[in-house]
Write an enzyme that holds these catalytic residues in place. Structure first.
Site, PDB file in Angstrom:
ATOM      1  N   HIS A 255       2.642  -4.374   9.700  1.00 42.24           N
ATOM      2  CA  HIS A 255       2.322  -4.213  11.112  1.00 42.24           C
ATOM      3  C   HIS A 255       0.953  -4.771  11.506  1.00 42.24           C
ATOM      4  CE1 HIS A 255       5.851  -1.907  10.590  1.00 42.24           C
ATOM      5  NE2 HIS A 255       5.259  -1.037   9.808  1.00 42.24           N
TER       6      HIS A 255
ATOM      7  N   ASP B   8       0.181 -15.046   6.785  1.00 42.40           N
ATOM      8  CA  ASP B   8      -0.111 -16.458   6.574  1.00 42.40           C
ATOM      9  C   ASP B   8       0.222 -16.879   5.149  1.00 42.40           C
ATOM     10  OD1 ASP B   8      -0.862 -16.808   9.180  1.00 42.40           O
ATOM     11  OD2 ASP B   8      -2.983 -17.126   8.794  1.00 42.40           O
TER      12      ASP B   8
ATOM     13  N   ARG C 252       5.447   0.581  14.532  1.00 46.62           N
ATOM     14  CA  ARG C 252       6.158   0.154  13.319  1.00 46.62           C
ATOM     15  C   ARG C 252       7.299  -0.803  13.648  1.00 46.62           C
ATOM     16  NH1 ARG C 252       4.324   3.388   8.760  1.00 46.62           N
ATOM     17  NH2 ARG C 252       3.800   5.446   9.538  1.00 46.62           N
TER      18      ARG C 252
ATOM     19  N   GLU D 159      12.202  -9.124   3.176  1.00 38.89           N
ATOM     20  CA  GLU D 159      11.354  -7.953   3.431  1.00 38.89           C
ATOM     21  C   GLU D 159      12.209  -6.694   3.449  1.00 38.89           C
ATOM     22  OE1 GLU D 159       8.358  -8.320   6.459  1.00 38.89           O
ATOM     23  OE2 GLU D 159       8.562  -6.224   7.038  1.00 38.89           O
TER      24      GLU D 159
ATOM     25  N   PRO E 165       0.798  -1.225   0.000  1.00 42.07           N
ATOM     26  CA  PRO E 165       0.000   0.000   0.000  1.00 42.07           C
ATOM     27  C   PRO E 165       0.832   1.279   0.000  1.00 42.07           C
ATOM     28  CG  PRO E 165      -0.916  -1.565   1.548  1.00 42.07           C
ATOM     29  CD  PRO E 165       0.371  -2.151   1.054  1.00 42.07           C
ATOM     30  N   ASN E 166       0.388   2.237  -0.771  1.00 44.74           N
ATOM     31  CA  ASN E 166       0.938   3.594  -0.825  1.00 44.74           C
ATOM     32  C   ASN E 166       2.283   3.696  -1.538  1.00 44.74           C
ATOM     33  OD1 ASN E 166      -1.172   4.985   0.702  1.00 44.74           O
ATOM     34  ND2 ASN E 166      -0.457   3.746   2.420  1.00 44.74           N
TER      35      ASN E 166
ATOM     36  N   TYR F 270      10.314   9.520   2.497  1.00 44.56           N
ATOM     37  CA  TYR F 270      10.473   8.357   1.630  1.00 44.56           C
ATOM     38  C   TYR F 270      11.377   8.605   0.409  1.00 44.56           C
ATOM     39  CZ  TYR F 270       6.583   6.590   4.418  1.00 44.56           C
ATOM     40  OH  TYR F 270       5.794   6.176   5.455  1.00 44.56           O
TER      41      TYR F 270
ATOM     42  N   HIS G 158      12.141  -2.241   3.693  1.00 44.31           N
ATOM     43  CA  HIS G 158      11.429  -0.998   3.994  1.00 44.31           C
ATOM     44  C   HIS G 158      12.315   0.180   3.615  1.00 44.31           C
ATOM     45  CE1 HIS G 158       7.988  -2.626   6.268  1.00 44.31           C
ATOM     46  NE2 HIS G 158       8.822  -3.577   6.620  1.00 44.31           N
ATOM     47  N   LEU G 159      11.686   1.213   3.111  1.00 42.67           N
ATOM     48  CA  LEU G 159      12.439   2.419   2.747  1.00 42.67           C
ATOM     49  C   LEU G 159      12.999   3.106   3.989  1.00 42.67           C
ATOM     50  CD1 LEU G 159       9.762   3.687   0.248  1.00 42.67           C
ATOM     51  CD2 LEU G 159      12.047   2.906  -0.414  1.00 42.67           C
TER      52      LEU G 159
END
Lengths: 148, 148, 148, 148, 148, 148, 148, 148, 148, 148, 148, 148
Positions: free
Chosen positions: A80, A87, A111, A98, A10-11, A23, A100-101
């Site tokens: 989060h 799952d 977070r 995984e 998302p986003n 970001y 993250h920026l």
């Protein structure tokens, strides 16, 4: 041919415009291009998917699960609370990286916990668009048993 | 000449022997060698320090703070309670990259919170010895404004 | 001759340089000098010890416990997790005054709890280098039964 | 002429009689006298206010806010729940020094958190009536830029 | 022409039929009509979107972000866990007004926390369909600098 | 004649001067005037009360409970701990509308819970002095069964 | 020859003098002598180490890990926060027996949790200097498969 | 004709393939077939819906709410955070039976709380594909007032 | 002559009118009369005080502390947050009996904790106006060493 | 003659058969025999009681309290919730030694807290049947003032 | 012959009379009869035990553990604190099915956690007396590998 | 004839001997006698039951539920965990008065919550044996509608 599915949550579609002081100004297209280029240098290919919907992301992972060698995932805020996505990842047999920026340990308390990272191979967080590049290198290291 | 201080925290001196099913069989010497080699390829140098004592690690950082361009840190368990180390990192003006061999989000609950990551630029966790290599690449990307 | 042991905990050796907007620009040497001068005006002497290591601080307290009349302590971040130091203080029979440069109630949540203050006579927090001077005055008031 | 408002919160009017083994036998009048004397030695004046009511304390601070150079406050138990008082302090532009007779970190758990100290310049706690004297000295140090 | 995007979250499509003793008997169409009428009286226009899917709501906000002057949002239950929606709101540069039909502070404990209100300008909760009207008036007050 | 009691809690008497970057520069007198004017336009009257004391506020509500048709309340910080006020509100048979100048969901954690809102009809929070106007409109809507 | 490493953590060097009403008057030397004598009766030998520093204790365990058959550990306060020591113990292949002079379940709340006991074979707590003797007997029972 | 809507939440489309050691090897098609057969034996019909998206599930429930006599729901991970789905269920007037393949009380802590079960008639959890059959029998018992 | 001070806290002045289904229809005057009558039968006298303000209650207790033999207190909601009142009670040397009209263990969670009962001799809760009578009897039993 | 009451709590009657991989294969009869033999060697006698009922255990302790010199107790799971048993132990004047077969700090979180150990002299946990033997030795050391 | 032990915990003996609006009007005898009848239809037999005492229930399970093929258990309130019963169930090698008359997820918070369900095969909750029937069917499905 | 069942929970049989500094020196027999005498004065009778077993207490309540007019209960420590007893009380239609010898709000934290008081009419706590007398008077007041 080794294929990595890159999923942006998302986003992330508005990257470069949304809160650039947080970001960065690099767009998602630019990140994807960088990943494709790096992958090509190893003879790999990249499949990209972006959605703002958890359900659509699970659909995408389900549909491509049989055709990929690894999943590079920026779950965005789903990290989060997206237990359904969690799952789905747990059900994969290929490695998940995984990314993250931003540094999820240096922002709001909520977070800090990533429910998706719980079932991933590893986490890279805080290096802006470079988190993706490092994530792809991590995947390369693991799958090809090279340094990175 | 760009210099990166590499700090290995408690219990990392016995790497390769300690719980290899968890931490792998690569020794610390091998990791250091890989880092030196990669750094050299960019014309950078590496300074290495390992200690089981939080105080000694703070001493080392204090003494070298003026001579380094970045800190690559595996705080080991200190990540989860070493508030003194945290304050030392907060006082640095060069970037800090935190790395962990294992995925701290996939183990005991208390390992999920890293007080040192709160004041680091970013975190790389879960890729075994490759976490260090990726961390050095992250540093390279940031300091040289290259991809990684 | 009345002797006060002044102990400076982790990260206080770099005072004046480390995050001056938070901790001020006064150096530890200057603070020590001010304390010595004030003590001399009462015919007292000061013994100073700084270390980044909790173990070394406990050693120092243990070794000097028999020769001092009071302990003026800035535990730094150890205030919040140094249970070993806490037990060392609990074992002292002379009064302990805890000081902090910054106001520990006005920063991160975890800084609000001081496990060392639990076993100290009192706490002075938030007045920069003056916290030490006030702490010495508090000691003077208690030991000499004067105002301060 | 520099003026410090000294505010004593709930239950401090009976000082000297109430639980003397905990709070000492010095009366509030004696403390006020000591503060006046010390202030006079600097050419300062003291304005004193005591009330058992949070509302009345906020009234007093509001009314005198324009005429004072600092606030020396013993909020008593209001430190732990007086959020209205806290907001009043937050609205002041002069420094606030919070003092407590007893060491709030060495009593019940709920006394450890001071919501008023969150918005004060600093805290002095545990030195009996001397906490006030030290608090006034702290104010002097800050306002006159002297040692204390 | 000033445009306000009105977003109705999950379960609001069945308004008027679903638990009328809790949410009232007014339908969403009626609410939208009231909003359009009020907006028209100011020369404003309303753009309406309803979805039961967080992803679709983020999509809608993303697509219209450039064309609107404010967002009037009833996030429904997403207020309490929709962190993806929260991040979308945080990325907006126009004001967000959050409304709820029921009083979220007078129901289950988990309804008290609104993660979307954290990044909104304000919250109006508990007035049934009037919450929307008041929310539009709040927007009018802010954008036109009038009373409301 | 419909009468609304408007109660302003602790620290609201200094509105316009106290932390204007947070609470705005509009004075309480100006707000009251705006409310009176709006009420007059409906043929309503406003009764105003401000106090920094919870007890005095309960007194005022008790005394006027029989003469009013609604209560418009800005409890200030009492919203977060004034359980006595909460019980007073619970005992009222006329509707209570709670308003806050700032968005209580976007500040400190403890401001998110309003114990008074638990027993109010609804909450309006975050629109500065306009929160009051909107609150009065909400009352109007409810009591006159009009839009707002 | 069976060798047991006996490690005494922070503050145990002053045993017999520190808070004797809590920890007793027996000195560490006397305890060590008792352990040596008991061990000798089985043809075992004891290696003793005491330090106030967690780092030094980890060093000692690391260095002797290959030469010992068991570790008898009184971690002192490190039991409650020494996660680095905990990880060192987890890496041992010989059994660890944790002992405490006082009953950690009958003191402060935070003493109830022992992070080192989590990775030990067992815990003996509350019998003063006899806890050590019982701990050595426990080791004897396990290693020699006798009763104790 | 009595109609039961059977809803399968996120990740249930891949049943039989995903983590078979946890969820079994029976496919969703086989489960649906068993339910249809059992329902037919009572002269009932089954309507089946599966989606990985909470929004789509709410849509489906909304659209069919008027045509069904009961809802048999396996919310998957949505049970633990799907507050939107929870509100949709609360709005239904027909009974809801929640089923889970695994025993949610015997897995991770967060799986113990089911926000959807809070508004369901009952819960059946831990019997693999038989949970569905038992759930349908529970519905039969309730709707036909028979044993099950 | 034995004197008992009876203190009624916030909102008790409206007893009989406020939420009678919860607090009953007996007025405070009637309760006071019953207490006076019972006390008279023992040759005791009652002094009554009611206030909605915590500060005023502390004032009253302070002023009368020297003239009373016991305090019968219904703190109302102050029981749950009135730490100033709690400290006032702790300073009394005569016994305190706390009474509540309703059963504080059978209502909201926050009513279960009484900070004033922590420093009272005992608590009587849930018997309506009879709680006062029983409280006075408890006082009688203690002071006269009779049954009750 | 010195008499020790040995109490075995719930589920200990099936020792040797129940989960032998966790609790071992030694039966309760064998443990009792070992304890009798060791006690006899000191001229002591053992009285044994086993029950699955907390009430029966309290009965047994009550009845024998006057005839015993110490209590050796394995409370089983009652250690974690048996507050009635806890109060019974608190009422004893002879020493209580609590033993557990498994290491209660190395299992589920709720097993870490022992409410019975709070009121025992000490705890021995994790050595299988040897925990009992060590417990008896601990009792011997305390009662006879010998080593163990 | 397949035998299922049916255990009814505390307060279930008065079923039909106790709070019938919550637990229904069916008696325990009627439930047992229904279970016997259903079991007989499969050629199974039922053994029934009811007790209000946790100890007696553990005794019964212990005594019959060798003779049964499954345990159908309604632990009543013991589900929420009966850790002794929990350990007894953990020691069984036959499957346990836990049933509750009411939906434990739709009542008080503490009823949501079942410590006995943690070690059961599955849970059926909320269907009144039918929960037992469904539980027996679940057992039948598992033991006979039929549908249910 | 009005009959009150008086139930004494765990450890109350040894009253007068057990921790007399806490629970007093009055025996249970003396308390029962006082209750019988007081009851007789009203023409009431008392039925007494004491047990250390929760199950036996539930049995007793069940058996006598039809023959009593009220239950006077001292649950002892069961107040804090006896959820089975709590459910038994909830099923009674006659009033329950809970009494405690000591003030449960002035001891350990866990004693503050009484799960049985949640379903009782009221609580009397802290007056030693007089708590029972007051409890009987409370019952008398309620059942006879007299003062007490």
């Amino acid at each position: 041919m080794t294929t990595v599915l890159v999923v942006h949550g998302p986003n992330l579609g508005t990257l470069g415009r949304r809160e650039p002081e947080l970001y960065g100004t690099t767009t998602l297209a630019a990140i994807n291009a960088a990943l494709v280029e790096l992958a090509s240098s190893w003879g790999w290919q990249i499949s990209v998917f972006q959605s703002n919907s958890e359900g659509a992301i699970i659909d995408a992972i389900e549909q491509r699960a049989g055709d990929i060698d690894g999943l590079l995932l920026n779950p965005g805020a789903l990290a989060h609370y997206g237990l359904g996505l969690r799952d789905a990842l747990a059900g994969l047999t290929v490695p998940v990286v995984e990314v993250h920026l931003t540094n999820i340990h240096a922002r709001e308390d909520w977070r800090r916990r990533s429910v998706t990272a719980e079932v991933s191979r590893g986490l890279i967080s805080g290096f802006g668009w470079r988190s993706y590049v490092l994530g792809l290198r991590a995947m390369h290291g693991m799958l090809s048993d090279t340094e990175s």
